[in-house]
Design a protein around this motif. Structure first.
Motif, short mmCIF file in Angstrom:
data_model
loop_
_atom_site.label_atom_id
_atom_site.label_comp_id
_atom_site.label_asym_id
_atom_site.label_seq_id
_atom_site.Cartn_x
_atom_site.Cartn_y
_atom_site.Cartn_z
N GLN A 39 0.84 -1.19 0.00
CA GLN A 39 0.00 0.00 0.00
C GLN A 39 0.88 1.25 0.00
OE1 GLN A 39 -0.67 -0.37 4.77
NE2 GLN A 39 -2.22 0.80 3.72
N VAL A 40 0.32 2.33 -0.48
CA VAL A 40 1.01 3.62 -0.48
C VAL A 40 1.15 4.10 0.96
CG1 VAL A 40 0.86 6.03 -1.21
CG2 VAL A 40 0.11 4.20 -2.76
N TRP A 41 2.27 4.75 1.24
CA TRP A 41 2.51 5.33 2.56
C TRP A 41 2.82 6.80 2.39
CZ3 TRP A 41 7.16 3.55 6.12
CH2 TRP A 41 7.09 4.23 7.34
N ALA A 42 1.99 7.67 2.96
CA ALA A 42 2.19 9.12 2.91
C ALA A 42 2.26 9.65 4.34
CB ALA A 42 1.05 9.80 2.15
N ALA A 43 3.21 10.53 4.61
CA ALA A 43 3.39 11.04 5.98
C ALA A 43 3.77 12.51 5.93
CB ALA A 43 4.47 10.24 6.71
N GLY A 44 3.36 13.26 6.97
CA GLY A 44 3.78 14.66 7.06
C GLY A 44 2.72 15.58 7.62
N SER A 45 2.48 16.68 6.92
CA SER A 45 1.68 17.80 7.39
C SER A 45 0.31 17.41 7.94
CB SER A 45 1.48 18.79 6.23
OG SER A 45 0.49 19.73 6.53
N SER A 46 -0.02 17.98 9.10
CA SER A 46 -1.35 17.78 9.67
C SER A 46 -2.41 18.50 8.84
CB SER A 46 -1.40 18.27 11.12
OG SER A 46 -1.14 19.67 11.18
N THR A 47 -2.01 19.57 8.15
CA THR A 47 -2.96 20.30 7.30
C THR A 47 -3.31 19.51 6.06
OG1 THR A 47 -2.10 22.43 8.08
CG2 THR A 47 -3.34 22.45 6.02
N VAL A 48 -2.32 18.84 5.47
CA VAL A 48 -2.55 18.05 4.26
C VAL A 48 -3.19 16.70 4.60
CG1 VAL A 48 -1.42 17.02 2.21
CG2 VAL A 48 -0.64 19.22 3.09
N PHE A 49 -3.05 16.28 5.85
CA PHE A 49 -3.54 14.96 6.29
C PHE A 49 -4.98 14.67 5.87
CE2 PHE A 49 -5.80 12.50 9.56
CZ PHE A 49 -5.14 11.29 9.47
N LYS A 61 -11.66 3.02 -3.32
CA LYS A 61 -12.99 2.69 -3.83
C LYS A 61 -12.97 2.40 -5.33
CE LYS A 61 -15.62 5.37 -0.41
NZ LYS A 61 -16.46 6.58 -0.20
N THR A 62 -12.19 3.17 -6.06
CA THR A 62 -12.19 3.02 -7.52
C THR A 62 -11.30 1.89 -8.01
OG1 THR A 62 -10.46 4.71 -7.71
CG2 THR A 62 -12.74 5.45 -7.91
N THR A 63 -10.25 1.56 -7.25
CA THR A 63 -9.32 0.52 -7.70
C THR A 63 -9.53 -0.81 -6.99
OG1 THR A 63 -7.61 1.08 -6.05
CG2 THR A 63 -7.56 2.28 -8.15
N GLY A 64 -10.17 -0.77 -5.82
CA GLY A 64 -10.34 -2.00 -5.06
C GLY A 64 -9.11 -2.38 -4.26
N GLY A 65 -8.06 -1.56 -4.31
CA GLY A 65 -6.84 -1.84 -3.57
C GLY A 65 -6.91 -1.35 -2.13
N ARG A 66 -5.84 -1.57 -1.39
CA ARG A 66 -5.80 -1.09 -0.01
C ARG A 66 -5.65 0.43 0.01
NH1 ARG A 66 -1.68 -3.78 3.97
NH2 ARG A 66 -3.02 -2.60 5.40
N PRO A 67 -6.36 1.12 0.88
CA PRO A 67 -6.19 2.58 0.95
C PRO A 67 -4.79 2.92 1.46
CG PRO A 67 -7.55 1.78 2.77
CD PRO A 67 -7.36 0.62 1.84
N ALA A 68 -4.29 4.07 1.00
CA ALA A 68 -2.97 4.51 1.42
C ALA A 68 -2.92 4.71 2.93
CB ALA A 68 -2.60 5.82 0.72
N LYS A 69 -1.79 4.40 3.51
CA LYS A 69 -1.54 4.69 4.91
C LYS A 69 -1.11 6.15 4.99
CE LYS A 69 1.89 3.53 8.49
NZ LYS A 69 3.06 2.66 8.77
N VAL A 70 -1.86 6.97 5.72
CA VAL A 70 -1.56 8.39 5.83
C VAL A 70 -1.32 8.74 7.29
CG1 VAL A 70 -2.35 10.73 5.31
CG2 VAL A 70 -3.07 8.83 3.85
N GLU A 71 -0.16 9.36 7.57
CA GLU A 71 0.21 9.70 8.94
C GLU A 71 0.39 11.21 9.10
OE1 GLU A 71 2.67 6.25 11.03
OE2 GLU A 71 3.71 7.00 9.27
N SER A 72 -0.07 11.73 10.22
CA SER A 72 0.08 13.15 10.55
C SER A 72 1.24 13.31 11.52
CB SER A 72 -1.23 13.66 11.18
OG SER A 72 -1.10 15.01 11.56
#
Length: 359
Positions: A39-49, A61-72
């Motif tokens: 899965q995609v991993w995105a990390a950083g800004s609390s504003t962009v979170f 939803k559109t690809t059926g894959g695992r949602p990206a892991k997003v960290e603030s």
């Protein structure tokens, strides 16, 4: 014996799966370690979170894959992790509420993270807000600086800031104790508040403006240093937590991104800055003094390696997400002008690597 033989066959098969040659040059460049994450991993800004989280949900939803892991983690924390190295143990994407610094870019390079793609996703404003039940504030930037700076000019040079009440800072302000909940030093929101708010406010004070002309580094040391006596409280990377604190502490102020204001207008209200209220229009046209750009940074080598990364990036720059009227605008993102948005779409498609920042 049959059991051991079976386990041995499974182990060999699994090993072979992990070592199959990847398809495409990008995968080869990233190496086998980057393909160890599904899965995609995105990390950083609390504003962009919240924006990245919404994109992740839509892509899943559109690809059926695992949602990206997003960290603030805050912009600084996100870049530190992003630039720590390549492979599955490090994020594919850094979310940022300011541009990457030269020192961070160089740290990326030192750890083998090259070919970074910079994508601007929109704008945001830094607001100073309080509970709707609290007093109304109409700040000038020099008043904000005088309220939260650690030291202020004195007849003998500089002295500790001893203001206890906003009314003491300026008679036009409410008679409320100075108590501000804001982001910590690792936050891009804090960086933007300091650079766009406190620096401008400091330069409105003649002594500090003179210092800026003589010694810019000494000026920044003064302008960037916030009180540590309890008048300013580092409230963590979660801007939602600051909003919630304000509802429980009507006499306090909070510093956070505009998107959190727009999503909580039933409980909090924003101060005007130099006579301008933070709105969609004033932030997009630059008339609100404390406005900034928001970004995502992508490891080009991980495109085609981390499943869903290409789709995540494309979704972030799509008209449906960051275009005018897109679903991220409904969450508080201020979209780019049409031509600037088109340019970012082209950069995302071409995966154009950024040049080293000047500072």
């Amino acid at each position: 014996m049959k059991t051991f033989a079976y386990l041995a066959v499974v182990a060999v098969a699994l090993s072979a799966c992990g070592q199959q040659p990847s398809k495409g040059g990008a995968e080869k460049a990233a190496g086998p370690s980057a393909s160890g994450r599904d899965q995609v991993w995105a990390a950083g800004s609390s504003t962009v979170f919240p924006f990245a989280t919404r994109v992740a949900e839509n892509v899943a939803k559109t690809t059926g894959g695992r949602p990206a892991k997003v960290e603030s983690l805050g912009t600084g924390g996100g870049f530190k992790l992003f630039c720590g190295g390549s492979g599955a143990g490090f994020p594919d994407v850094a979310n940022a509420s300011r541009p990457i610094k030269k020192s961070e870019f160089e740290q990326c390079g030192a750890n083998g993270v090259t070919d970074i793609v910079e994508i601007k996703i929109g704008y945001d404003g830094i607001v100073i807000a309080n509970a709707k039940s609290g007093p109304t504030y109409n700040f000038k930037l020099d008043q904000v600086y005088r309220g939260v700076a650690a030291e202020l000019p004195s007849p003998t040079g500089f002295a500790k800031n001893t203001y206890k009440n906003w009314k003491d800072v300026d008679a036009s302000l409410p008679a409320q104790a100075i108590l501000v909940y804001g982001p910590p030093p690792t936050s891009g929101t804090r960086d933007a508040f300091v650079e766009l708010g406190l620096e401008k406010g400091a330069r409105m004070i003649p002594t500090l403006d003179t210092l800026h002309g003589k010694d810019e580094e000494a000026f920044k040391a003064r302008a960037h240093t916030i009180r540590g006596d309890g008048a300013w409280v580092d409230a963590g990377e979660n801007d939602n937590a600051i909003v919630q604190t304000l509802t429980k502490t009507p006499n306090a102020l909070g510093v956070f991104g505009y998107s959190f204001l727009e999503n909580n207008m039933d409980t909090v209200k924003a101060a005007t800055i130099d006579g301008v209220a933070p709105t969609f229009e004033t932030i997009s046209n630059g008339s609100y003094p404390v406005s900034r750009s928001l970004y995502i940074y992508v490891k080009k080598a991980n495109i085609g390696v981390t499943p869903g990364l290409r789709e995540f990036v494309n979704a972030f720059v799509s008209d449906a997400a960051t275009g005018k009227g897109g679903y991220l605008q409904q969450r508080g993102l201020i979209p780019l002008a049409a031509d600037a948005h088109a340019a970012q779409k082209e950069a995302a498609t071409a995966l154009t690597s950024m040049a080293a920042p000047a500072k």
